[in-house]
Design a protein around this motif. Structure first.
Motif, PDB file in Angstrom:
ATOM      1  N   ALA A   5       0.825  -1.209   0.000  1.00 12.88           N
ATOM      2  CA  ALA A   5       0.000   0.000   0.000  1.00 12.88           C
ATOM      3  C   ALA A   5       0.858   1.257   0.000  1.00 12.88           C
ATOM      4  O   ALA A   5       0.439   2.317  -0.472  1.00 12.88           O
ATOM      5  N   THR A   6       2.068   1.149   0.518  1.00 19.26           N
ATOM      6  CA  THR A   6       2.989   2.283   0.567  1.00 19.26           C
ATOM      7  C   THR A   6       4.338   1.850   0.003  1.00 19.26           C
ATOM      8  O   THR A   6       4.684   0.663   0.055  1.00 19.26           O
ATOM      9  N   PRO A   7       5.120   2.779  -0.540  1.00 17.26           N
ATOM     10  CA  PRO A   7       6.430   2.418  -1.083  1.00 17.26           C
ATOM     11  C   PRO A   7       7.296   1.728  -0.033  1.00 17.26           C
ATOM     12  O   PRO A   7       7.479   2.249   1.071  1.00 17.26           O
ATOM     13  N   GLY A   8       7.771   0.551  -0.357  1.00 15.76           N
ATOM     14  CA  GLY A   8       8.623  -0.188   0.562  1.00 15.76           C
ATOM     15  C   GLY A   8       7.879  -0.919   1.653  1.00 15.76           C
ATOM     16  O   GLY A   8       8.492  -1.592   2.482  1.00 15.76           O
ATOM     17  N   GLY A   9       6.553  -0.816   1.668  1.00 18.07           N
ATOM     18  CA  GLY A   9       5.770  -1.470   2.704  1.00 18.07           C
ATOM     19  C   GLY A   9       5.534  -2.938   2.395  1.00 18.07           C
ATOM     20  O   GLY A   9       5.947  -3.453   1.350  1.00 18.07           O
ATOM     21  N   PRO A  10       4.831  -3.634   3.301  1.00 20.88           N
ATOM     22  CA  PRO A  10       4.557  -5.055   3.093  1.00 20.88           C
ATOM     23  C   PRO A  10       3.584  -5.266   1.932  1.00 20.88           C
ATOM     24  O   PRO A  10       2.686  -4.449   1.699  1.00 20.88           O
ATOM     25  N   THR A  11       3.777  -6.370   1.222  1.00 19.52           N
ATOM     26  CA  THR A  11       2.910  -6.670   0.070  1.00 19.52           C
ATOM     27  C   THR A  11       1.671  -7.408   0.568  1.00 19.52           C
ATOM     28  O   THR A  11       1.520  -8.617   0.387  1.00 19.52           O
ATOM     29  N   ASN A  12       0.772  -6.652   1.191  1.00 18.85           N
ATOM     30  CA  ASN A  12      -0.408  -7.275   1.786  1.00 18.85           C
ATOM     31  C   ASN A  12      -1.722  -6.712   1.257  1.00 18.85           C
ATOM     32  O   ASN A  12      -2.788  -7.018   1.777  1.00 18.85           O
ATOM     33  N   GLN A  13      -1.643  -5.889   0.232  1.00 17.86           N
ATOM     34  CA  GLN A  13      -2.871  -5.348  -0.350  1.00 17.86           C
ATOM     35  C   GLN A  13      -3.199  -6.119  -1.621  1.00 17.86           C
ATOM     36  O   GLN A  13      -2.398  -6.179  -2.549  1.00 17.86           O
ATOM     37  N   ALA A  14      -4.391  -6.711  -1.651  1.00 24.06           N
ATOM     38  CA  ALA A  14      -4.795  -7.538  -2.788  1.00 24.06           C
ATOM     39  C   ALA A  14      -5.367  -6.677  -3.909  1.00 24.06           C
ATOM     40  O   ALA A  14      -6.201  -5.802  -3.670  1.00 24.06           O
ATOM     41  N   VAL A  15      -4.919  -6.928  -5.108  1.00 28.25           N
ATOM     42  CA  VAL A  15      -5.450  -6.274  -6.299  1.00 28.25           C
ATOM     43  C   VAL A  15      -5.863  -7.378  -7.267  1.00 28.25           C
ATOM     44  O   VAL A  15      -5.045  -8.221  -7.637  1.00 28.25           O
ATOM     45  N   THR A  16      -7.134  -7.352  -7.678  1.00 29.48           N
ATOM     46  CA  THR A  16      -7.664  -8.435  -8.501  1.00 29.48           C
ATOM     47  C   THR A  16      -7.990  -7.941  -9.910  1.00 29.48           C
ATOM     48  O   THR A  16      -8.552  -6.855 -10.088  1.00 29.48           O
ATOM     49  N   PHE A  17      -7.624  -8.782 -10.885  1.00 30.81           N
ATOM     50  CA  PHE A  17      -7.918  -8.496 -12.285  1.00 30.81           C
ATOM     51  C   PHE A  17      -8.725  -9.649 -12.873  1.00 30.81           C
ATOM     52  O   PHE A  17      -8.540 -10.805 -12.503  1.00 30.81           O
ATOM     53  N   TYR A  18      -9.617  -9.297 -13.794  1.00 29.29           N
ATOM     54  CA  TYR A  18     -10.343 -10.327 -14.528  1.00 29.29           C
ATOM     55  C   TYR A  18     -10.347  -9.946 -16.003  1.00 29.29           C
ATOM     56  O   TYR A  18     -10.875  -8.893 -16.386  1.00 29.29           O
ATOM     57  N   LYS A  19      -9.724 -10.779 -16.806  1.00 26.69           N
ATOM     58  CA  LYS A  19      -9.583 -10.520 -18.237  1.00 26.69           C
ATOM     59  C   LYS A  19      -9.002  -9.137 -18.509  1.00 26.69           C
ATOM     60  O   LYS A  19      -9.445  -8.403 -19.382  1.00 26.69           O
ATOM     61  N   GLY A  20      -8.016  -8.792 -17.700  1.00 34.22           N
ATOM     62  CA  GLY A  20      -7.302  -7.546 -17.897  1.00 34.22           C
ATOM     63  C   GLY A  20      -7.931  -6.335 -17.252  1.00 34.22           C
ATOM     64  O   GLY A  20      -7.380  -5.234 -17.322  1.00 34.22           O
ATOM     65  N   ILE A  21      -9.081  -6.500 -16.597  1.00 36.56           N
ATOM     66  CA  ILE A  21      -9.771  -5.370 -15.966  1.00 36.56           C
ATOM     67  C   ILE A  21      -9.688  -5.512 -14.453  1.00 36.56           C
ATOM     68  O   ILE A  21      -9.995  -6.573 -13.898  1.00 36.56           O
ATOM     69  N   ARG A  22      -9.279  -4.440 -13.786  1.00 32.11           N
ATOM     70  CA  ARG A  22      -9.190  -4.487 -12.331  1.00 32.11           C
ATOM     71  C   ARG A  22     -10.592  -4.474 -11.744  1.00 32.11           C
ATOM     72  O   ARG A  22     -11.421  -3.615 -12.057  1.00 32.11           O
ATOM     73  N   THR A  23     -10.839  -5.418 -10.865  1.00 30.34           N
ATOM     74  CA  THR A  23     -12.163  -5.522 -10.250  1.00 30.34           C
ATOM     75  C   THR A  23     -12.150  -5.174  -8.778  1.00 30.34           C
ATOM     76  O   THR A  23     -13.209  -5.035  -8.164  1.00 30.34           O
ATOM     77  N   SER A  24     -10.978  -5.059  -8.173  1.00 35.74           N
ATOM     78  CA  SER A  24     -10.916  -4.654  -6.764  1.00 35.74           C
ATOM     79  C   SER A  24      -9.542  -4.084  -6.449  1.00 35.74           C
ATOM     80  O   SER A  24      -8.598  -4.253  -7.208  1.00 35.74           O
TER      81      SER A  24
END
Length: 212
Positions: free
Chosen positions: A193-212
């Motif tokens: 969520a922040t530069p250098g922070g933990p990779t704990n934010q989920a980002v979801t894509f479906y057929k190339g489109i971000r859904t969340s």
């Protein structure tokens, strides 16, 4: 063939006797050079020792062999005795081994098992298997004697990059990252969520489109 019987020079030979000896030597040399030179009448050529089934250096650490046993016999070797651990060896079946003085790293070519393998040690290596998992050519990465990752072309079509044994799959790029296909990329990716922070934010894509 037996060892050639060379003529002897008699004591105080006459000119005629010397001529006869020279004639006999010429005849014997002609005989040998006409294809009758073998391990029975030759022992060394330029530092190479001639044996019944081998031609090898004086220290026996370089050579070639025609010895035939029930094993996959070594035909060419260098770096050590044939019966030792030569750094370079080619067997009758076509297996090729190249290694350092300590044994590793080493490279093997073997048409019977690994088509190609590069070893860091006995349990850590990369190998190219022509018939892996249903006759599928596969690049396999092994660590601690366990297959961790693979890349292959499936028999039903499609290329697969995968892991085993709970191994994470990390794709790293110093520039932009792109997945191109008919339907784009789908799945959930974890980012910080922040530069250098933990990779704990989920980002979801479906057929190339971000859904969340």
């Amino acid at each position: 063939m037996t060892i050639p019987n060379l003529p002897e020079i008699p004591p105080n030979p006459s000119t005629q006797q010397l001529a006869q000896v020279v004639g006999a030597l010429v005849q014997e040399l002609s005989y040998l050079l006409s294809g009758f030179l073998s391990s029975d009448n030759a022992r060394e050529f330029g530092g190479w020792i001639v044996g019944k089934t081998e031609l090898q250096s004086k220290d026996k650490k370089v050579g070639m062999s025609t010895e035939k046993t029930v094993a996959d016999d070594i035909r060419f070797w260098a770096g050590d005795f044939k019966t030792g651990a030569p750094n370079f060896a080619v067997t009758e079946a076509g297996k090729v081994t190249l290694k350092s003085e300590t044994g590793y790293p080493r490279i093997e070519f073997n048409s019977a098992n690994n088509l190609f393998a590069a070893y860091a040690d006995a349990d850590t290596y990369i190998s190219l298997l022509p018939n892996y998992s249903g006759s599928v050519p596969t690049l396999v990465l092994v660590d601690a004697n366990t297959t961790k990752a693979f890349l292959n072309r499936a028999a039903v079509g499609g290329t697969t990059l995968g892991t085993f044994d709970g191994e994470p799959l990390n794709l790293q790029s110093s520039g932009s990252f792109k997945v191109d296909g008919n339907s784009g990329v789908s799945g959930t990716f974890y980012v910080s969520a922040t530069p250098g922070g933990p990779t704990n934010q989920a980002v979801t894509f479906y057929k190339g489109i971000r859904t969340s």
